[in-house]
Design a protein around this motif. Sequence first.
Motif, PDB file in Angstrom:
ATOM      1  N   GLN A   1       0.854  -1.193   0.000  1.00 45.55           N
ATOM      2  CA  GLN A   1       0.000   0.000   0.000  1.00 45.55           C
ATOM      3  C   GLN A   1       0.883   1.233   0.000  1.00 45.55           C
ATOM      4  OE1 GLN A   1      -0.875   2.165   3.015  1.00 45.55           O
ATOM      5  NE2 GLN A   1      -2.161   3.348   1.641  1.00 45.55           N
ATOM      6  N   GLY A   2       0.638   2.114  -0.936  1.00 42.73           N
ATOM      7  CA  GLY A   2       1.428   3.342  -0.963  1.00 42.73           C
ATOM      8  C   GLY A   2       1.329   4.034  -2.311  1.00 42.73           C
ATOM      9  N   HIS A   3       1.804   5.253  -2.358  1.00 42.14           N
ATOM     10  CA  HIS A   3       1.686   6.038  -3.587  1.00 42.14           C
ATOM     11  C   HIS A   3       2.851   7.017  -3.663  1.00 42.14           C
ATOM     12  CE1 HIS A   3      -1.568   7.902  -6.459  1.00 42.14           C
ATOM     13  NE2 HIS A   3      -0.382   7.873  -7.024  1.00 42.14           N
ATOM     14  N   ILE A   4       3.574   6.977  -4.747  1.00 44.04           N
ATOM     15  CA  ILE A   4       4.636   7.958  -4.985  1.00 44.04           C
ATOM     16  C   ILE A   4       4.172   8.872  -6.107  1.00 44.04           C
ATOM     17  CG2 ILE A   4       7.020   8.282  -5.764  1.00 44.04           C
ATOM     18  CD1 ILE A   4       7.707   5.686  -4.338  1.00 44.04           C
ATOM     19  N   ILE A   5       4.174  10.161  -5.830  1.00 44.41           N
ATOM     20  CA  ILE A   5       3.744  11.145  -6.833  1.00 44.41           C
ATOM     21  C   ILE A   5       4.923  12.070  -7.105  1.00 44.41           C
ATOM     22  CG2 ILE A   5       2.077  12.948  -7.417  1.00 44.41           C
ATOM     23  CD1 ILE A   5       0.135  11.621  -5.393  1.00 44.41           C
ATOM     24  N   ASN A   6       5.396  12.052  -8.340  1.00 46.82           N
ATOM     25  CA  ASN A   6       6.584  12.821  -8.712  1.00 46.82           C
ATOM     26  C   ASN A   6       6.208  14.043  -9.531  1.00 46.82           C
ATOM     27  OD1 ASN A   6       8.354  10.983  -7.483  1.00 46.82           O
ATOM     28  ND2 ASN A   6       8.395   9.669  -9.295  1.00 46.82           N
ATOM     29  N   LEU A   7       6.877  15.163  -9.236  1.00 46.69           N
ATOM     30  CA  LEU A   7       6.652  16.369 -10.020  1.00 46.69           C
ATOM     31  C   LEU A   7       7.565  16.383 -11.231  1.00 46.69           C
ATOM     32  CD1 LEU A   7       4.846  18.946  -9.797  1.00 46.69           C
ATOM     33  CD2 LEU A   7       4.737  17.360  -7.885  1.00 46.69           C
ATOM     34  N   GLY A   8       6.971  16.222 -12.394  1.00 47.72           N
ATOM     35  CA  GLY A   8       7.703  16.372 -13.638  1.00 47.72           C
ATOM     36  C   GLY A   8       7.500  17.784 -14.150  1.00 47.72           C
ATOM     37  N   SER A   9       7.510  17.938 -15.458  1.00 42.31           N
ATOM     38  CA  SER A   9       7.307  19.265 -16.055  1.00 42.31           C
ATOM     39  C   SER A   9       7.106  19.096 -17.548  1.00 42.31           C
ATOM     40  CB  SER A   9       8.532  20.140 -15.802  1.00 42.31           C
ATOM     41  OG  SER A   9       8.453  21.333 -16.566  1.00 42.31           O
ATOM     42  N   THR A  10       6.407  20.059 -18.150  1.00 40.07           N
ATOM     43  CA  THR A  10       6.344  20.066 -19.622  1.00 40.07           C
ATOM     44  C   THR A  10       7.761  20.213 -20.182  1.00 40.07           C
ATOM     45  OG1 THR A  10       5.874  22.428 -19.496  1.00 40.07           O
ATOM     46  CG2 THR A  10       3.991  20.958 -19.841  1.00 40.07           C
ATOM     47  N   ALA A  11       8.676  20.784 -19.385  1.00 41.64           N
ATOM     48  CA  ALA A  11      10.076  20.910 -19.823  1.00 41.64           C
ATOM     49  C   ALA A  11      10.718  19.536 -20.014  1.00 41.64           C
ATOM     50  CB  ALA A  11      10.885  21.717 -18.806  1.00 41.64           C
ATOM     51  N   GLY A  12      10.155  18.522 -19.396  1.00 41.90           N
ATOM     52  CA  GLY A  12      10.669  17.163 -19.548  1.00 41.90           C
ATOM     53  C   GLY A  12      10.052  16.443 -20.735  1.00 41.90           C
ATOM     54  N   ALA A  13       9.025  17.059 -21.324  1.00 44.42           N
ATOM     55  CA  ALA A  13       8.349  16.438 -22.463  1.00 44.42           C
ATOM     56  C   ALA A  13       8.689  17.130 -23.768  1.00 44.42           C
ATOM     57  CB  ALA A  13       6.833  16.455 -22.244  1.00 44.42           C
ATOM     58  N   TYR A  14       8.978  18.435 -23.713  1.00 44.95           N
ATOM     59  CA  TYR A  14       9.235  19.224 -24.922  1.00 44.95           C
ATOM     60  C   TYR A  14      10.553  19.959 -24.762  1.00 44.95           C
ATOM     61  CZ  TYR A  14       4.247  18.383 -24.837  1.00 44.95           C
ATOM     62  OH  TYR A  14       3.040  17.765 -24.739  1.00 44.95           O
ATOM     63  N   ALA A  15      11.439  19.840 -25.742  1.00 44.37           N
ATOM     64  CA  ALA A  15      12.721  20.547 -25.689  1.00 44.37           C
ATOM     65  C   ALA A  15      12.514  22.025 -25.995  1.00 44.37           C
ATOM     66  CB  ALA A  15      13.680  19.931 -26.699  1.00 44.37           C
ATOM     67  N   TYR A  16      13.234  22.878 -25.320  1.00 46.22           N
ATOM     68  CA  TYR A  16      13.252  24.308 -25.671  1.00 46.22           C
ATOM     69  C   TYR A  16      14.623  24.875 -25.356  1.00 46.22           C
ATOM     70  CZ  TYR A  16      12.267  25.055 -20.654  1.00 46.22           C
ATOM     71  OH  TYR A  16      12.315  25.044 -19.287  1.00 46.22           O
ATOM     72  N   ALA A  17      14.960  25.984 -26.012  1.00 47.51           N
ATOM     73  CA  ALA A  17      16.270  26.597 -25.815  1.00 47.51           C
ATOM     74  C   ALA A  17      16.406  27.048 -24.369  1.00 47.51           C
ATOM     75  CB  ALA A  17      16.417  27.793 -26.757  1.00 47.51           C
TER      76      ALA A  17
ATOM     77  N   GLY B   1      16.490  25.013 -21.887  1.00 45.17           N
ATOM     78  CA  GLY B   1      15.896  23.999 -20.996  1.00 45.17           C
ATOM     79  C   GLY B   1      16.914  22.951 -20.558  1.00 45.17           C
ATOM     80  N   ASN B   2      17.994  22.862 -21.270  1.00 43.11           N
ATOM     81  CA  ASN B   2      19.003  21.791 -21.184  1.00 43.11           C
ATOM     82  C   ASN B   2      18.916  20.829 -19.980  1.00 43.11           C
ATOM     83  OD1 ASN B   2      20.834  23.571 -19.405  1.00 43.11           O
ATOM     84  ND2 ASN B   2      20.804  24.759 -21.309  1.00 43.11           N
ATOM     85  N   VAL B   3      19.625  21.075 -18.905  1.00 42.02           N
ATOM     86  CA  VAL B   3      19.669  20.065 -17.836  1.00 42.02           C
ATOM     87  C   VAL B   3      18.366  20.028 -17.029  1.00 42.02           C
ATOM     88  CG1 VAL B   3      20.800  19.450 -15.649  1.00 42.02           C
ATOM     89  CG2 VAL B   3      22.154  19.887 -17.681  1.00 42.02           C
ATOM     90  N   TYR B   4      17.703  21.168 -16.906  1.00 41.91           N
ATOM     91  CA  TYR B   4      16.420  21.144 -16.179  1.00 41.91           C
ATOM     92  C   TYR B   4      15.438  20.218 -16.884  1.00 41.91           C
ATOM     93  CZ  TYR B   4      11.922  22.360 -14.236  1.00 41.91           C
ATOM     94  OH  TYR B   4      10.679  22.274 -13.655  1.00 41.91           O
TER      95      TYR B   4
END
Length: 249
Positions: A127-143, A145-148
């Motif tokens: 029983q448990g739940h892990i909820i991670n904060l991602g970002s649209t920055a992790g789905a779409y490349a932009y100038a 954005g590099n390491v973030y």
Amino acid sequence: MKTAVVTGASSGFGAAIARQLVAQGHTVIGLARRQDKLQALADELGERFVPVSVDLTDRTAVDRALGDILRRFPVIDVLVNNAGLALGVAPAQQAQLADWDTTVATNISALLHMTHALLPGMVQRNQGHIINLGSTAGAYAYAGGNVYGASKAFVHHFSKNLRADLAGTAVRVSTVAPGLCSGTDFSKVRLGSDEKAAALYQNVQALTPDDVAGTIAWIMNAPAHMNVNYIEIMPVAQSFAGLSVHRSA
Ligand SMILES: NC(=O)c1ccc[n+]([C@@H]2O[C@H](COP(=O)([O-])OP(=O)(O)OC[C@H]3O[C@@H](n4cnc5c(N)ncnc54)[C@H](OP(=O)(O)O)[C@@H]3O)[C@@H](O)[C@H]2O)c1
């Protein structure tokens, strides 16, 4: 009622998540470095908010804090890996290596450390739940954005790989990937000034920390048989701008 560990609870999404979960009757253990901000939240929310001041990139300090937390709260139902940052918007060739190191240490290594510490107990209890904060920055490349962006892409894929390893257990893993959101310290930290952060949100109805916190509360309160793998949210004011093409003169 559940007991949730929320990292990055001193401002922005983390503080909004703590407010919403405590209002729903849950207990929140909130981690961050800024003791004064955590204490102010504790004064506001009462005994169901437990402030823990710790630098998540300091492995020894995190182990000590986790030891104290688990002695007091042996059953952690939910881990919200929310703490994170971006530093600057410089192109990779001009970025500071130290900024990249801090971003990786905070957005990746600290998230792994927290997950590694709390996941076995969840599996043991089934029983448990892990909820991670991602970002649209992790789905779409932009100038800029590099390491973030790359750190958030790591978070997205790690969450899915966790689910693969957890097959057959009742432990849930979800990623929430927000787009532009105001009312947090994120852009102040990234751009280094209040004025630059304010300019970013000028005349834009961005997402609010409550929008993100409400999404997380919904995911967490969904029926136990339902797992939200990944959810991406943007303000209506934000959309896609296509790929860039450089033309020679
Ligand atoms: N705002 C956006 O537009 C946006 C969009 C997509 C995703 N996100 C992600 O959402 C998450 C929350 O961001 P936010 O917008 O709420 O920004 P925020 O207001 O700056 O919150 C970041 C939180 O992380 C904590 N933190 C940072 N480094 C830490 C460390 N070494 N040890 C402990 N805590 C640390 C900060 O606390 P202390 O400084 O007190 O330590 C703060 O509580 C981040 O992962 C961010 O990447 C934000």
